[in-house]
Design an enzyme around this catalytic site. Sequence first.
Site, short mmCIF file in Angstrom:
data_model
loop_
_atom_site.label_atom_id
_atom_site.label_comp_id
_atom_site.label_asym_id
_atom_site.label_seq_id
_atom_site.Cartn_x
_atom_site.Cartn_y
_atom_site.Cartn_z
N GLY A 82 1.00 -1.19 -0.04
CA GLY A 82 0.15 0.05 0.04
C GLY A 82 0.87 1.06 0.02
O GLY A 82 1.30 1.63 1.10
N SER A 120 -7.94 11.24 6.40
CA SER A 120 -7.98 10.27 5.23
C SER A 120 -9.24 10.07 4.58
O SER A 120 -9.34 9.80 3.40
CB SER A 120 -7.19 9.14 5.54
N MET A 128 0.41 6.93 3.41
CA MET A 128 1.21 6.52 4.68
C MET A 128 2.17 5.63 4.32
O MET A 128 3.23 5.66 5.16
CB MET A 128 0.03 5.86 5.67
N GLY A 129 2.02 4.71 3.32
CA GLY A 129 3.05 3.57 2.72
C GLY A 129 4.13 4.50 2.52
O GLY A 129 5.25 4.06 2.81
N LYS A 176 -7.50 5.11 19.20
CA LYS A 176 -7.33 5.64 17.89
C LYS A 176 -8.49 5.48 16.98
O LYS A 176 -8.93 6.66 16.33
CB LYS A 176 -6.25 4.79 16.98
N ASN A 185 -6.25 2.35 10.10
CA ASN A 185 -7.22 2.61 11.07
C ASN A 185 -8.41 1.68 10.98
O ASN A 185 -8.75 0.99 9.91
CB ASN A 185 -7.71 3.99 10.55
N ASN A 225 -10.65 8.58 14.56
CA ASN A 225 -11.01 8.32 13.46
C ASN A 225 -12.78 8.36 13.39
O ASN A 225 -13.35 8.80 12.58
CB ASN A 225 -10.64 7.13 12.58
N ALA A 268 -0.61 11.63 6.09
CA ALA A 268 -0.01 11.88 4.92
C ALA A 268 -1.22 12.18 3.82
O ALA A 268 -1.99 11.81 4.16
CB ALA A 268 0.81 10.70 4.55
N ASN A 319 -12.58 11.88 11.43
CA ASN A 319 -12.81 11.55 10.08
C ASN A 319 -14.08 11.86 9.29
O ASN A 319 -14.25 12.28 8.06
CB ASN A 319 -12.40 10.24 9.78
N1 LIG Z 1 -3.51 9.42 5.29
C1 LIG Z 1 -3.42 9.53 6.68
O1 LIG Z 1 -3.25 10.80 7.04
C2 LIG Z 1 -3.59 8.31 7.59
C3 LIG Z 1 -4.30 7.21 7.22
N2 LIG Z 1 -4.30 6.22 8.11
C4 LIG Z 1 -4.51 4.86 7.51
O2 LIG Z 1 -3.67 4.19 6.91
C5 LIG Z 1 -4.21 3.26 5.79
C6 LIG Z 1 -3.67 3.78 4.36
O3 LIG Z 1 -4.27 5.33 4.13
P1 LIG Z 1 -3.53 6.22 3.10
O4 LIG Z 1 -2.34 6.15 3.01
O5 LIG Z 1 -4.26 7.47 3.44
O6 LIG Z 1 -4.12 5.51 1.62
P2 LIG Z 1 -4.25 6.31 0.41
O7 LIG Z 1 -5.37 6.56 -0.13
O8 LIG Z 1 -3.11 7.27 0.20
O9 LIG Z 1 -3.64 4.97 -0.67
C7 LIG Z 1 -4.11 3.61 -0.26
C8 LIG Z 1 -4.26 2.85 -1.66
O10 LIG Z 1 -5.52 3.37 -2.26
C9 LIG Z 1 -5.30 3.42 -3.86
N3 LIG Z 1 -5.34 4.86 -3.93
C10 LIG Z 1 -5.32 5.89 -3.45
N4 LIG Z 1 -5.46 7.10 -4.13
C11 LIG Z 1 -6.14 6.60 -5.13
C12 LIG Z 1 -6.72 7.39 -6.51
N5 LIG Z 1 -6.83 8.69 -6.43
N6 LIG Z 1 -6.85 6.73 -7.44
C13 LIG Z 1 -6.96 5.25 -7.41
N7 LIG Z 1 -6.36 4.50 -6.43
C14 LIG Z 1 -6.05 5.26 -5.44
C15 LIG Z 1 -3.93 2.85 -4.05
O11 LIG Z 1 -3.94 1.57 -3.95
P3 LIG Z 1 -5.27 0.48 -5.09
O12 LIG Z 1 -5.26 0.99 -6.35
O13 LIG Z 1 -4.86 -0.78 -4.64
O14 LIG Z 1 -6.53 0.92 -4.30
C16 LIG Z 1 -3.32 3.08 -2.67
O15 LIG Z 1 -2.25 2.12 -2.51
C17 LIG Z 1 -5.72 3.40 5.94
O16 LIG Z 1 -6.27 2.39 6.78
C18 LIG Z 1 -5.81 4.90 6.79
O17 LIG Z 1 -6.90 4.85 7.55
C19 LIG Z 1 -3.65 6.33 9.37
C20 LIG Z 1 -3.16 7.39 9.94
C21 LIG Z 1 -3.11 8.51 9.20
C1 LIG Z 2 -4.46 11.81 11.13
C2 LIG Z 2 -5.87 11.11 11.65
C3 LIG Z 2 -5.50 10.84 13.17
C4 LIG Z 2 -6.81 12.20 11.48
O1 LIG Z 2 -8.17 11.59 12.09
C5 LIG Z 2 -5.98 10.04 10.72
O2 LIG Z 2 -5.82 8.88 11.26
C6 LIG Z 2 -6.35 10.02 9.37
O3 LIG Z 2 -6.23 11.20 8.75
O4 LIG Z 2 -7.17 9.10 8.95
#
Ligand SMILES: NC(=O)C1=CN([C@@H]2O[C@H](COP(=O)(O)OP(=O)(O)OC[C@H]3O[C@@H](n4cnc5c(N)ncnc54)[C@H](OP(=O)(O)O)[C@@H]3O)[C@@H](O)[C@H]2O)C=CC1
Ligand SMILES: CC(C)(CO)C(=O)C(=O)O
Length: 335
Positions: free
Chosen positions: A15, A268, A19-20, A196, A112, A200, A138, A204
Amino acid sequence: MTDSNSQTMNITIVGAGGMGSRFGLMLHQAGNSVSLVDGWQANVDAIRTAGLVARYNGREVVDRLPIYSPQEAGQLRPQVIILFVKSQQLDAMLEAIRPLIGPDTYLLCLLNGLGHEDIIKKYAAEDHIILGVTMWTAGMTAPGHVTLFGDGNVELQNLRPGEAAETFTKRLVTVLDEAGLNAVYSENVKYSIWRKACVNGTMNCLCSLLECNIGQYGRTSAAAEVIRRIVCEFAAVAACEQVQLDVDEVVAHITATFTADIADHYPSMYQDLVVNHRPTEIDFIDGAVWRKGQRYGVPTPYCALLTQLIHGKEELGRIRQEDSAIPLPLSRTDD
Ligand SMILES: NC(=O)C1=CN([C@@H]2O[C@H](COP(=O)(O)OP(=O)(O)OC[C@H]3O[C@@H](n4cnc5c(N)ncnc54)[C@H](OP(=O)(O)O)[C@@H]3O)[C@@H](O)[C@H]2O)C=CC1
Ligand SMILES: CC(C)(CO)C(=O)C(=O)O
């Protein structure tokens, strides 16, 4: 392959969204061997061609991280896989990366939401599952492009007690910490996950429905009261699973984000729903509490309403798209 006693590791991040990418960048810059796996081909192509481009605390950083689609990743032999897909993608992604998960591979879940361990247990032994939470943030701006700012932390613990799992998890804590990710070993990760989920389950949904960032929501007059009502429902359901949340402490933890580094962050779920018109993780957060509440006979009207409103907003995105494809009737001035 990394020496088993050294404080760097061979890590695969599954992923490579916001975040990844954050974890990948920070762990790679700290000297770990890091590979990314992602199911979004445009993202894989962009990182492969131009590297991961991060707006990182205000400056541009380009990191040439190796990235693979799930089908290409079978030859990787990571010591640990860090999962950072969306909750609703987890099962299918684990199925797709099954060849990567050897008997010695640890899986760390930082998603989350509630209940991910039930999915991960289908793919790995319980003593190789590590659960955690993170307050880092992120956002993706385009395939291969992320914006990273602010501060955060990570708490993690092995799912099943045991010396080998605990030793590995504590080593992983050191690796994350040395990468600047502020990691600690949690003595009660179940509590951390529920706490946590309250963040969310409030921020969220509320920011996604009201279309604002965390700091802006905090400036609305009913902010703290609404949060308390939702947290009370989470606490009542958590108690049925032997997790005793301290409501005052959790509310204080959430309201502290109004003026913290992450105040400018759009959660997110907002990024999914409002920016990218993608499905949200609501069924793993407020939706999960609503379902559990029904099972335990605990009323959760706020969680039910939030879940339905978020799903309504997901559907509206599709409805508006359908409507915009239908030519509008001629207006009076046209006849
Ligand atoms: N963002 C944040 O600030 C935070 C997020 N989290 C948690 O971390 C985990 C990952 O979240 P996060 O990094 O935000 O995920 P993202 O949405 O940034 O990315 C996750 C996956 O979604 C797909 N994707 C993302 N955007 C698009 C797009 N515009 N069009 C098509 N595919 C897309 C991609 O894979 P694919 O094509 O396989 O769908 C990608 O690997 C979740 O559980 C989230 O709740 C936790 C703390 C903070
Ligand atoms: C940063 C935070 C804590 C906001 O609720 C989160 O986990 C998200 O964006 O999904």
